[in-house]
Design a protein around this motif. Structure first.
Motif, short mmCIF file in Angstrom:
data_model
loop_
_atom_site.label_atom_id
_atom_site.label_comp_id
_atom_site.label_asym_id
_atom_site.label_seq_id
_atom_site.Cartn_x
_atom_site.Cartn_y
_atom_site.Cartn_z
N ALA A 1 1.44 -6.99 -48.84
CA ALA A 1 0.40 -7.95 -48.44
C ALA A 1 0.50 -9.22 -49.29
O ALA A 1 0.77 -9.15 -50.49
CB ALA A 1 -0.99 -7.34 -48.59
N TYR B 1 -1.43 -13.23 -49.71
CA TYR B 1 -2.63 -14.00 -49.39
C TYR B 1 -2.50 -15.42 -49.94
O TYR B 1 -1.95 -15.63 -51.01
CB TYR B 1 -3.87 -13.38 -50.06
CG TYR B 1 -4.01 -11.90 -49.85
CD1 TYR B 1 -3.31 -10.99 -50.63
CD2 TYR B 1 -4.84 -11.40 -48.85
CE1 TYR B 1 -3.43 -9.63 -50.42
CE2 TYR B 1 -4.97 -10.04 -48.65
CZ TYR B 1 -4.26 -9.17 -49.44
OH TYR B 1 -4.38 -7.82 -49.23
N TYR C 1 -5.05 -18.65 -50.88
CA TYR C 1 -6.40 -19.15 -51.08
C TYR C 1 -6.31 -20.60 -51.55
O TYR C 1 -5.31 -21.05 -52.09
CB TYR C 1 -7.14 -18.35 -52.17
CG TYR C 1 -7.62 -16.98 -51.74
CD1 TYR C 1 -6.75 -15.91 -51.69
CD2 TYR C 1 -8.95 -16.77 -51.40
CE1 TYR C 1 -7.20 -14.65 -51.31
CE2 TYR C 1 -9.41 -15.52 -51.02
CZ TYR C 1 -8.53 -14.47 -50.98
OH TYR C 1 -8.97 -13.24 -50.60
N LEU D 1 -3.63 -21.12 -54.32
CA LEU D 1 -3.29 -19.88 -55.02
C LEU D 1 -2.72 -18.87 -54.04
O LEU D 1 -3.23 -18.70 -52.93
CB LEU D 1 -4.54 -19.29 -55.68
CG LEU D 1 -5.11 -20.07 -56.87
CD1 LEU D 1 -6.50 -19.58 -57.22
CD2 LEU D 1 -4.20 -19.93 -58.08
N SER E 1 -0.37 -7.92 -52.98
CA SER E 1 -0.92 -6.60 -53.32
C SER E 1 -0.15 -5.52 -52.57
O SER E 1 0.52 -5.78 -51.57
CB SER E 1 -2.41 -6.52 -52.98
OG SER E 1 -2.62 -6.43 -51.59
N GLY F 1 -1.49 -2.13 -51.12
CA GLY F 1 -2.65 -1.29 -50.92
C GLY F 1 -3.90 -1.95 -51.49
O GLY F 1 -3.85 -3.07 -52.01
N PRO F 2 -5.01 -1.25 -51.42
CA PRO F 2 -6.29 -1.84 -51.83
C PRO F 2 -6.54 -1.75 -53.32
O PRO F 2 -7.60 -1.35 -53.77
CB PRO F 2 -7.30 -0.99 -51.04
CG PRO F 2 -6.66 0.35 -50.97
CD PRO F 2 -5.17 0.10 -50.84
N SER F 3 -5.56 -2.08 -54.10
CA SER F 3 -5.69 -1.92 -55.56
C SER F 3 -5.97 -3.22 -56.27
O SER F 3 -5.96 -3.28 -57.49
CB SER F 3 -4.41 -1.30 -56.12
OG SER F 3 -3.31 -2.14 -55.83
N GLY F 4 -6.22 -4.27 -55.51
CA GLY F 4 -6.47 -5.56 -56.13
C GLY F 4 -5.25 -6.44 -56.07
O GLY F 4 -4.13 -5.98 -55.92
N TYR F 5 -5.52 -7.73 -56.18
CA TYR F 5 -4.45 -8.71 -56.07
C TYR F 5 -3.83 -8.99 -57.42
O TYR F 5 -4.48 -8.91 -58.46
CB TYR F 5 -5.02 -10.06 -55.61
CG TYR F 5 -5.68 -10.13 -54.27
CD1 TYR F 5 -6.36 -11.30 -53.94
CD2 TYR F 5 -5.66 -9.11 -53.34
CE1 TYR F 5 -6.99 -11.44 -52.72
CE2 TYR F 5 -6.28 -9.24 -52.12
CZ TYR F 5 -6.95 -10.41 -51.82
OH TYR F 5 -7.58 -10.55 -50.62
N THR F 6 -2.57 -9.45 -57.38
CA THR F 6 -1.96 -10.14 -58.51
C THR F 6 -1.75 -11.57 -58.06
O THR F 6 -1.10 -11.82 -57.05
CB THR F 6 -0.62 -9.50 -58.89
OG1 THR F 6 -0.83 -8.14 -59.25
CG2 THR F 6 -0.03 -10.24 -60.08
N PHE F 7 -2.32 -12.49 -58.81
CA PHE F 7 -2.26 -13.91 -58.46
C PHE F 7 -1.10 -14.62 -59.15
O PHE F 7 -0.71 -14.28 -60.27
CB PHE F 7 -3.55 -14.62 -58.89
CG PHE F 7 -4.69 -14.43 -57.94
CD1 PHE F 7 -5.55 -13.36 -58.08
CD2 PHE F 7 -4.91 -15.33 -56.91
CE1 PHE F 7 -6.61 -13.19 -57.20
CE2 PHE F 7 -5.96 -15.16 -56.03
CZ PHE F 7 -6.81 -14.08 -56.17
N GLY F 8 -0.59 -15.65 -58.46
CA GLY F 8 0.29 -16.60 -59.10
C GLY F 8 -0.54 -17.64 -59.85
O GLY F 8 -1.78 -17.61 -59.82
#
Lengths: 112, 113
Positions: A31, A33, A35, A91, A95, A97-104
């Motif tokens: 996944a 994303y 933002y 940004l 991710s 699964g539903p374990s939270g995002y890692t952002f750049g």
């Protein structure tokens, strides 16, 4: 890679020009994303990819905005005919699964 | 649809004092809850997350958060704040199925010496 990589880190462009922002997610993260964070604002959702498909494009603010993801990996966010109100930090996050995002670290876009 | 409210836009605390940042969520099922921190000019870093089990979760940098279902809250706490904790803090909620996160508007923390 070890983290989410975004390029360029800073971009200054003239009003009316097109820009491309790149996101290279963590290897294996399905996944991805995008933002947008305007000055002093929270995070505005733009678009979400699962693999190469985009099940949710609801956040794209206008038809000047588009994004694609190829090979289930790198994603490009394109803004056509940039306007001053497009100035923001863009940004990317990934991710598995539903374990939270890692952002750049984001791309700071300034339209002059 | 899920939503997150962070009632405090700005908070100032003295170094060494305790901290509590409020987060209220709206979601019809069991939520996944997260706190992120954003230092100036940086991306967001995950502090901690709650999926299930013990309602008090420990995170990095000495932070903890408590999930209270009856109050629909997931407040972030730290017993003693350090100057380096000055940053913006975001609470987020995710659905049990799927990956989407909805973020609150953020709380900007300032630390007085």
């Amino acid at each position: 890679g070890a983290g989410v990589s975004q390029s360029p880190s800073n971009k200054v462009t003239e009003k009316g020009k097109d820009v491309e922002l790149r996101c290279d997610p963590i290897s294996g993260h399905t996944a991805l994303y995008w933002y947008r964070q305007s000055l002093g604002q929270g995070l505005e959702f733009l678009i979400y990819f699962q693999g190469n498909s985009a099940p949710d494009k609801s956040g794209l603010p206008s038809d000047r905005f588009s994004a694609e993801r190829t090979g289930g990996s790198v994603s490009t966010l394109t803004i056509q005919r940039t306007q001053q109100e497009d100035s923001a930090v863009y940004l990317c996050a990934s991710s598995l699964g539903p374990s939270g995002y890692t952002f750049g670290s984001g791309t700071r876009l300034t339209v002059v | 649809a899920q939503s997150v409210t962070q009632p405090d836009i700005h908070i100032t605390v003295s170094e060494g004092a305790s901290l509590e940042l409020r987060c209220n969520y709206s979601y019809g099922a069991t939520p996944y809850l997260f706190w992120y921190v954003q230092s100036p000019g940086q991306g967001l870093q995950l502090l901690l997350k709650y999926f299930s089990g013990d309602t008090l979760v420990q995170g990095i940098k000495g932070f903890e958060a408590e999930f209270k279902r009856s109050q629909s809250s997931f407040n972030l706490r730290k017993p003693s704040v350090h100057w380096s904790d000055a940053a913006e803090y975001f609470c987020a909620v995710g659905a049990e199925a799927g990956n989407m996160l909805t973020f609150g508007g953020g709380t900007r923390l300032m630390v007085k010496p």
